[in-house]
Scaffold this active site. Structure first.
Site, PDB file in Angstrom:
ATOM      1  N   GLY A  37      20.589 -10.718  -0.283  1.00 49.25           N
ATOM      2  CA  GLY A  37      18.865 -12.041  -0.694  1.00 49.25           C
ATOM      3  C   GLY A  37      19.269 -12.733  -2.109  1.00 49.25           C
ATOM      4  CB  VAL A  38      15.647 -14.264  -2.940  1.00 49.84           C
ATOM      5  CG1 VAL A  38      15.157 -13.111  -3.313  1.00 49.84           C
ATOM      6  CG2 VAL A  38      15.831 -15.021  -4.497  1.00 49.84           C
ATOM      7  CG  ASP A  39      17.369  -7.751  -5.264  1.00 51.69           C
ATOM      8  OD1 ASP A  39      17.027  -7.610  -6.726  1.00 51.69           O
ATOM      9  OD2 ASP A  39      17.339  -6.790  -5.099  1.00 51.69           O
ATOM     10  CB  SER A 121       8.033  -9.528   3.409  1.00 50.53           C
ATOM     11  OG  SER A 121       7.770  -8.526   2.516  1.00 50.53           O
TER      12      SER A 121
END
Ligand code: AR6
Length: 171
Positions: A37-39, A121
């Site tokens: 994801g964004v991580d 989240s």
């Protein structure tokens, strides 16, 4: 000029790794050692220095926030926070609000004037987008009242549906 600085909150449809702001927030996991994801996108764009800096932080609890340099990103800093896993926390709303509140605190302590958040989240961690966005907007509006040095907060969405929700909440 005076002490009543103008503060803005806006929604943008973009990849957070491209934003020219003082700090971007990462929706990380408790290890702070990267993920999807964004991580994953932030670690790829920042380069290997970010992982090295994260290793030294010794992890992060849900709702807390820790800062590193931004390395190869346009943003000077990355603020890493860990959102609640929606279905396994008893009080996910409180923990999600903590993420926004603590990220703002850490940002302001480091002189950040412009800050961008992803929709923490709402991906792998399963938080319903509308509920999560309402918490995000409410907490940021509240935090800005006590942090006049923070001039600009951006809710950065990579998906059109969440972008529409934020736009509606901010209109
Ligand atoms: N820019 C802005 N928003 C993005 C980007 C991007 N480049 N990429 C994804 N999003 P998620 P979580 C949105 O899953 O739910 C990681 O593996 C995405 O559409 O990234 O907090 C961590 O290591 C969604 O709306 O984060 C953790 O293990 C939002 O960012 C776990 O995922 C958050 O989705 C954290 O899960």
């Amino acid at each position: 000029m005076g002490k009543h600085t103008k503060q803005t909150i806006e929604a943008v449809l973009a990849d957070i790794t491209t934003l020219h702001v003082d700090a971007i927030v990462n929706a990380a996991n408790p290890t702070l050692l990267g993920g999807g994801g964004v991580d994953g996108a932030i670690h790829r764009a920042a380069g290997p220095g970010l992982l090295e800096a994260c290793r030294r932080l010794g992890g992060c609890r849900t709702g807390e926030a820790k800062i590193t340099p931004g390395f190869d990103l346009p943003a000077r800093y990355v603020i890493h926070t860990v959102g609640p896993v929606y279905y396994s926390e008893r009080h996910p709303a409180d923990l999600l609000a903590d993420c926004y509140r603590n990220s703002v605190e850490v940002a302001v302590q480091n002189g950040v004037r412009s800050l961008a958040f992803p929709a923490i989240s709402t991906g792998v961690y399963g938080y319903p987008a509308r509920e999560a966005s309402q918490i995000a907007v409410r907490q940021v509006q509240f935090s800005l009242l006590t942090h006049p040095s923070l001039e600009r907060v951006v809710f950065c969405c990579i998906d059109e549906p969440i972008f529409e929700i934020y736009k509606q909440l901010l209109s």
